[in-house]
Write an enzyme that holds these catalytic residues in place. Structure first.
Site, PDB file in Angstrom:
ATOM      1  CB  CYS A 159      -0.883  -0.031   1.254  1.00 24.41           C
ATOM      2  SG  CYS A 159      -1.635   1.552   1.659  1.00 24.41           S
TER       3      CYS A 159
ATOM      4  CB  CYS B 221      -5.342   6.164  -2.674  1.00 24.97           C
ATOM      5  SG  CYS B 221      -4.051   4.992  -3.022  1.00 24.97           S
TER       6      CYS B 221
ATOM      7  CB  THR C 198      -3.552   4.643   5.442  1.00 29.86           C
ATOM      8  OG1 THR C 198      -4.420   3.601   5.860  1.00 29.86           O
ATOM      9  CG2 THR C 198      -2.595   4.112   4.390  1.00 29.86           C
TER      10      THR C 198
ATOM     11  CD  GLU D 136      -2.793   1.328   7.841  1.00 31.02           C
ATOM     12  OE1 GLU D 136      -2.013   0.412   8.164  1.00 31.02           O
ATOM     13  OE2 GLU D 136      -3.125   1.551   6.658  1.00 31.02           O
TER      14      GLU D 136
ATOM     15  CG  HIS E 166     -10.330   4.788   0.178  1.00 33.12           C
ATOM     16  ND1 HIS E 166      -9.170   5.229  -0.413  1.00 33.12           N
ATOM     17  CD2 HIS E 166      -9.929   3.960   1.173  1.00 33.12           C
ATOM     18  CE1 HIS E 166      -8.126   4.703   0.198  1.00 33.12           C
ATOM     19  NE2 HIS E 166      -8.552   3.921   1.168  1.00 33.12           N
TER      20      HIS E 166
ATOM     21  CE1 TYR F 190      -8.971   0.276  -0.245  1.00 31.55           C
ATOM     22  CE2 TYR F 190      -8.870  -1.990   0.537  1.00 31.55           C
ATOM     23  CZ  TYR F 190      -8.657  -0.647   0.747  1.00 31.55           C
ATOM     24  OH  TYR F 190      -8.109  -0.226   1.929  1.00 31.55           O
TER      25      TYR F 190
ATOM     26  CB  CYS G 160      -4.203  -0.699  -4.458  1.00 30.03           C
ATOM     27  SG  CYS G 160      -5.368  -1.006  -3.129  1.00 30.03           S
TER      28      CYS G 160
ATOM     29  CD  GLU H 128      -5.676  -2.194   3.811  1.00 31.51           C
ATOM     30  OE1 GLU H 128      -6.208  -1.088   3.700  1.00 31.51           O
ATOM     31  OE2 GLU H 128      -5.595  -2.989   2.858  1.00 31.51           O
TER      32      GLU H 128
HETATM   33 FE1  SF4 Z   1      -3.399   1.741   0.247  1.00 30.69          FE
HETATM   34 FE2  SF4 Z   1      -4.971   0.726  -1.630  1.00 30.69          FE
HETATM   35 FE3  SF4 Z   1      -5.975   2.368   0.239  1.00 30.69          FE
HETATM   36 FE4  SF4 Z   1      -4.324   3.286  -1.697  1.00 30.69          FE
HETATM   37  S1  SF4 Z   1      -6.394   2.430  -1.955  1.00 30.69           S
HETATM   38  S2  SF4 Z   1      -4.268   3.800   0.470  1.00 30.69           S
HETATM   39  S3  SF4 Z   1      -2.905   1.562  -1.923  1.00 30.69           S
HETATM   40  S4  SF4 Z   1      -5.101   0.307   0.567  1.00 30.69           S
HETATM   41 FE    FE Z   2      -6.377   1.038   2.756  1.00 30.37          FE
END
Ligand code: SF4
Ligand code: FE
Length: 484
Positions: A100, A104, A191, A259, A294, A298, A301, A445
């Site tokens: 991660c 983002c 995060t 985190e 957000h 997912y 990533c 996570e």
């Molecule tokens: Fe991390 Fe994925 Fe969240 Fe971006 S979207 S902060 S890479 S978990």
């Molecule tokens: Fe996340």
């Protein structure tokens, strides 16, 4: 040109005076500390890749405010093409880091606030949108990394913020001054916050009039007076302090975001950085916009992370001499199917995006929530299959120190070898990568990041248009012909 290099980003973090605690101690210089360094390296990729011509199209964008080239992590989506590029960018970075890269969350906070401040102003005659644009220009111009701070500690989950025995369990205003407000509370699971320049605070739930003190959104530097960060533990984190490189699996980039629990102990926020103040009727909309942006991410990533896991087990099957076995091929096909299903969701909710009143584009919220719901399930299955293919030794492997030991190294070397043509060290390293990417913190996570599964179910039901579907069925069943 407002595009920081990796080195400039890392240097800029050294200029911050963050109050960070980890493992019971104050960490004076988190940037160079082994516990934090892999997280810093990972976020730094969002700066480094923006300078590589091959990735420029994904990593950079043209600011609609200034016309300048900016990092896409500070850009407001101007069309569905921007939304799709965001997902492709996330998958690409995750493929390179296996982790991660944290940035983002701030991007999603900026976009959510951009759309909502416009609508708040239209309804309440306020001037938040202009303030937000000014702040955005500052972020773009300095290529800042922002943490998006939504989740409050919540205390008694069955009670509203103002009903809690401790009023600080949700961030709230404690003083209003001529020049700004003073806020108190905490934000959980933050995060990337210990290597961010700024944090953007938002409410965590829809609010009523009794909770107006909690209807706040604002931005503060991560080292503002009264801000304290307590870093969270992760599976195998102290392996980073042992001095080796193999036992962490991915020593350069860590495995998850890093985190912290961030305390706001009577922090002053000047008015020009306040983007919502007591407009409780818009708290729910802000939560929905941010969460959907957000959740869009997912399949990007986690898709990229899953690509690395698929690659790791493909290599491991070769090292183990079973790459040709039909059940291995079938499992790898299954992992690929699940990964691409995640990605499909992210692309779909982006392609189906629509403009908001502000002009910024918003994803299809139903499809974004479906995407994240799939992540809460598919990642577990992908990791289960990875464990199955890799073999039990990923759970029993001795340490790097044993592999390199003068006395027993030769035995580890001899008895942990797979096929003769592959060095034991390769098999050892790959096992550690799989072990660390598929267990513990990384799995949890995927379940709770961007909101727990039940939060998605609520939005899925709200957006699922059940009455319309019921009418479709009733019409075909001959119960209601009035729609003919
Ligand atoms: Fe991390 Fe994925 Fe969240 Fe971006 S979207 S902060 S890479 S978990
Ligand atoms: Fe996340």
């Amino acid at each position: 040109m407002p595009l920081k290099t990796k080195a400039e980003y890392i240097e800029s973090l050294k200029g911050l005076n963050l109050k960070v605690y980890a493992l019971g101690e104050r960490i004076e210089n988190p940037v160079d500390h082994p516990l934090f360094k892999p997280h810093v390296n990972c976020a730094a990729m969002t700066y480094q890749l923006a300078h590589e011509p091959e990735y420029e199209d994904l990593m950079a964008a043209t600011s609609h405010l200034t016309g300048k080239k900016v990092n896409r992590f500070t850009h407001i989506h101007q069309g569905t093409e921007d939304l799709v590029k965001k997902v492709k960018m996330l998958r690409m970075i995750a493929q390179q880091t296996g982790s991660c890269f944290q940035r983002c969350v701030g991007l999603d906070a900026l976009n959510a606030l951009y759309t909502v401040t416009y609508e708040v102003d239209q309804n309440h005659g306020t001037h938040y949108h202009q303030r937000l644009k000014k702040y955005l220009e500052y972020v773009q111009e300095n290529d800042l990394m922002c943490a998006g701070a939504m989740t409050d500690p919540k205390g008694h989950r069955g009670k509203k913020p103002s009903q809690q025995e401790d009023p600080d369990l949700y961030v709230h205003v404690v003083e209003e001054r001529d020049d700004g407000i003073v806020v108190r509370g905490a934000k959980a699971h933050q995060t990337g916050i210990v290597n961010s320049h700024e944090m953007i605070v938002m409410p965590t739930i829809a609010l009523g009039e009794a909770d107006a003190d909690y209807a706040l959104s604002f931005a503060i530097p991560t080292d503002a007076p009264g801000v304290i960060h307590i870093f969270g533990r992760q599976t195998n984190d102290t392996r980073r302090l042992e001095g080796g490189e193999m036992d962490q699996g991915n020593d350069e980039f860590a495995l998850v975001g890093g985190e912290a629990l961030t305390i706001l102990d009577d922090v002053f926020v000047p008015w020009e950085r306040v983007f919502m103040y007591r407009e409780y009727d818009f708290a729910g909309l802000l939560v929905e916009r941010f969460a959907s942006y957000h959740r869009q991410n997912y399949g990007g990533c986690k898709g990229g992370v899953s690509d690395v896991i698929i690659g790791a087990v493909t290599a491991m099957a070769e090292y183990n001499g079973v790459a040709g076995a039909s059940h291995i091929k079938d499992k790898v096909a299954e992992m690929t199917h699940l990964t691409e299903t995640l990605y499909c969701g992210s692309i779909a909710c982006s392609a189906e995006g629509r403009p908001t009143a502000s002009g910024a584009y918003f994803v299809d919220p139903l499809l974004a929530n479906i995407t994240k719901q799939n992540v809460t399930r598919h990642i577990y299955e992908i990791c289960r299959l990875a464990h199955d293919i890799a073999g039990g030794f990923i759970a029993t492997l001795p340490s790097e120190k044993d592999l390199k030991s003068k006395e027993v190294g030769k035995y580890v070397e001899k008895y942990f070898r797979g096929v003769a043509s592959v060095p034991t060290e390769h098999r050892f390293r790959m096992a550690r990568l799989i072990e660390n990417m598929t267990g513990g913190t990384a799995l949890a996570e995927s379940m709770h990041g961007a909101g727990s599964p039940q939060a998605q179910k609520i939005m899925i039901l709200r957006r699922g248009n059940l009455q319309h579907k019921k009418a479709l069925a009733e019409r075909l069943a001959g119960i209601r012909r009035d729609r003919d």
